[in-house]
Design an enzyme around this catalytic site. Sequence first.
Site, PDB file in Angstrom:
ATOM      1  N   LYS A 117     -34.533 -38.533 -17.777  1.00  0.00           N
ATOM      2  CA  LYS A 117     -33.403 -39.373 -18.190  1.00  0.00           C
ATOM      3  C   LYS A 117     -33.910 -40.591 -18.949  1.00  0.00           C
ATOM      4  O   LYS A 117     -34.990 -41.120 -18.648  1.00  0.00           O
ATOM      5  CB  LYS A 117     -32.633 -39.785 -16.930  1.00  0.00           C
ATOM      6  CG  LYS A 117     -31.329 -40.520 -17.164  1.00  0.00           C
ATOM      7  CD  LYS A 117     -30.587 -40.744 -15.836  1.00  0.00           C
ATOM      8  CE  LYS A 117     -29.317 -41.541 -16.008  1.00  0.00           C
ATOM      9  NZ  LYS A 117     -28.590 -41.760 -14.744  1.00  0.00           N
TER      10      LYS A 117
ATOM     11  N   SER B  13     -23.712 -40.548 -14.577  1.00  0.00           N
ATOM     12  CA  SER B  13     -24.297 -40.906 -15.843  1.00  0.00           C
ATOM     13  C   SER B  13     -25.458 -40.004 -16.284  1.00  0.00           C
ATOM     14  O   SER B  13     -25.854 -40.057 -17.451  1.00  0.00           O
ATOM     15  CB  SER B  13     -24.798 -42.348 -15.780  1.00  0.00           C
ATOM     16  OG  SER B  13     -25.842 -42.464 -14.845  1.00  0.00           O
TER      17      SER B  13
ATOM     18  N   SER C 160     -24.471 -40.562  -9.838  1.00  0.00           N
ATOM     19  CA  SER C 160     -24.886 -40.133 -11.179  1.00  0.00           C
ATOM     20  C   SER C 160     -25.809 -38.928 -11.255  1.00  0.00           C
ATOM     21  O   SER C 160     -26.059 -38.420 -12.344  1.00  0.00           O
ATOM     22  CB  SER C 160     -25.556 -41.287 -11.906  1.00  0.00           C
ATOM     23  OG  SER C 160     -24.566 -42.078 -12.491  1.00  0.00           O
TER      24      SER C 160
HETATM   25  N1  GLN Z   1     -20.190 -43.561 -12.073  1.00  0.00           N
HETATM   26  C1  GLN Z   1     -20.704 -44.632 -11.274  1.00  0.00           C
HETATM   27  C2  GLN Z   1     -20.681 -45.895 -12.072  1.00  0.00           C
HETATM   28  O1  GLN Z   1     -20.135 -45.877 -13.116  1.00  0.00           O
HETATM   29  C3  GLN Z   1     -22.068 -44.300 -10.794  1.00  0.00           C
HETATM   30  C4  GLN Z   1     -23.074 -44.389 -11.851  1.00  0.00           C
HETATM   31  C5  GLN Z   1     -24.448 -44.131 -11.352  1.00  0.00           C
HETATM   32  O2  GLN Z   1     -24.641 -43.550 -10.275  1.00  0.00           O
HETATM   33  N2  GLN Z   1     -25.404 -44.581 -12.108  1.00  0.00           N
HETATM   34  O3  GLN Z   1     -21.175 -46.905 -11.687  1.00  0.00           O
END
Ligand code: GLN
Length: 480
Positions: free
Chosen positions: A72, A148, A172
């Site tokens: 990532k 994400s 995410s």
């Molecule tokens: N979707 C969640 C957020 O927007 C989690 C994102 C993540 O785990 N990095 O914060």
Amino acid sequence: MELYKLTARELIEKIDKKESNAGEIISCLGKRIKEVDPKINAYVRLSEPEPSISAPGPQPSTPLRGVPVSIKDNICTQGYKTECSSKILEGFTPPYDATVITKLKNAGAAILPFKTNMDEFAFGSSTENSCFGPTRNPWSLEAVAGGSSGGSAAAVAADEAAWALGSDTGGSIRQPASFCGVVGLKPTYGRVSRYGLIAFASSLDQIGPITKDVADSASLLNVIAGYDHFDSTSIDKEVPDYTKVLGSGIKGIKIALPEEYFVEGLDPEVKSIVEEAVDKLKSLGAEDKTVSLPHTQYSIPVYYIVATAEASSNLARFDGVQYGHRCAKPQNLIQMYNKTRGESFGQEAKRRIMLGTFVLSHGYYDAYYLRALKVRTLIKNDFEKLFSEFDCVVTPTSPTAAFRIGEKIRDPLKMYLSDIYTISANLAGLPAISVPCGFTKNGLPVGLQILAKPFDEEMILKVAHAYEQATPWHKMKPKL
Ligand code: GLN
């Protein structure tokens, strides 16, 4: 079968049988990426001249034999750009490797030079908040890949990666894994070093594997887990061989089903698929009971206070001075900060910086931030109580299957709600896995989430593996 279709463990087996080698595998994946990524956008900067691939270690003697891992865009890779899919980090090439990357290299993995797409700074649930454009879901190109870590999940699902690393602050890894029909594991907070992971919310972030099956998840966790003196929140606890528990059966395992996770907001189709999965677990010998996690309703508000507070403070370092983008011709220092940040953070990043700055500001700190920390403890206590009686908790990973691109991007609250089932594991520091458990009638994957007490990754892997081996879902491939 084409090499790109295989799991990492199958690739290692091929190498051992001398039926293939790391070089051949890397070039086969490279070809596959060129062929399908224009449709998916799982990788970023593909059109840039590619730096050469980090030399795999002495292959035959290393555990990973030179099989490549996709990374990532928020995990630092020495010599390879790491931009968090954000314009503010444009051109940033880390001078060092994250600890997970060092560990992977020491285990003989090759690191792919192009990184996987993500929501900017990991803010989001759809990978639409990326300066490189959204990643598309390999099962339906009109749908999001989740986020994400959408790029990592889509790459694995589309056979553009043997396996990948993602990061999980509120879901995410698990939510995109669920949307793309692959396996995603968020380890216990402190199990995997965060050194070299560009911080979103430091008390919640964890790096973890996204893989084609559960055995690969265990193998990759074996390599990346463990204490690291560069990360003061990593825990000095022995790392077991996570593959050892696979196949040991789940007879008599006690499963808790929290009633708060099966109510309004959960798509009826997802609900019935998850209920069928629970029946399957029972047929394999597990015992289930419906329980209550009474503070569940506070997890979203608590998360969006704690996570934005930490994010606003972590993002203060991006000011155009040391790395990444700097605005043109500022007249003074303050204008340079303002213009740089103003023109290069995306909308969601700005929203989070403002929210976080607000909840930490004088006069509001006690009312919001401190209070949220107290409720976080209550959420953690709910789980602790459960784990004195149960081995694991089983829930849907997400209330819906993948939604359409554009459907939620203008409504942040709707977007935030797609993490309703994943956030608690981060707030409580627990390990959790998402494993494919079926498809909607539109052909979109659904994920089953399994959580256990801190440092009991073996439990979630064992249960997930037993389920996976009794069902066909992980074998299914999208048509591309
Ligand atoms: N979707 C969640 C957020 O927007 C989690 C994102 C993540 O785990 N990095 O914060």
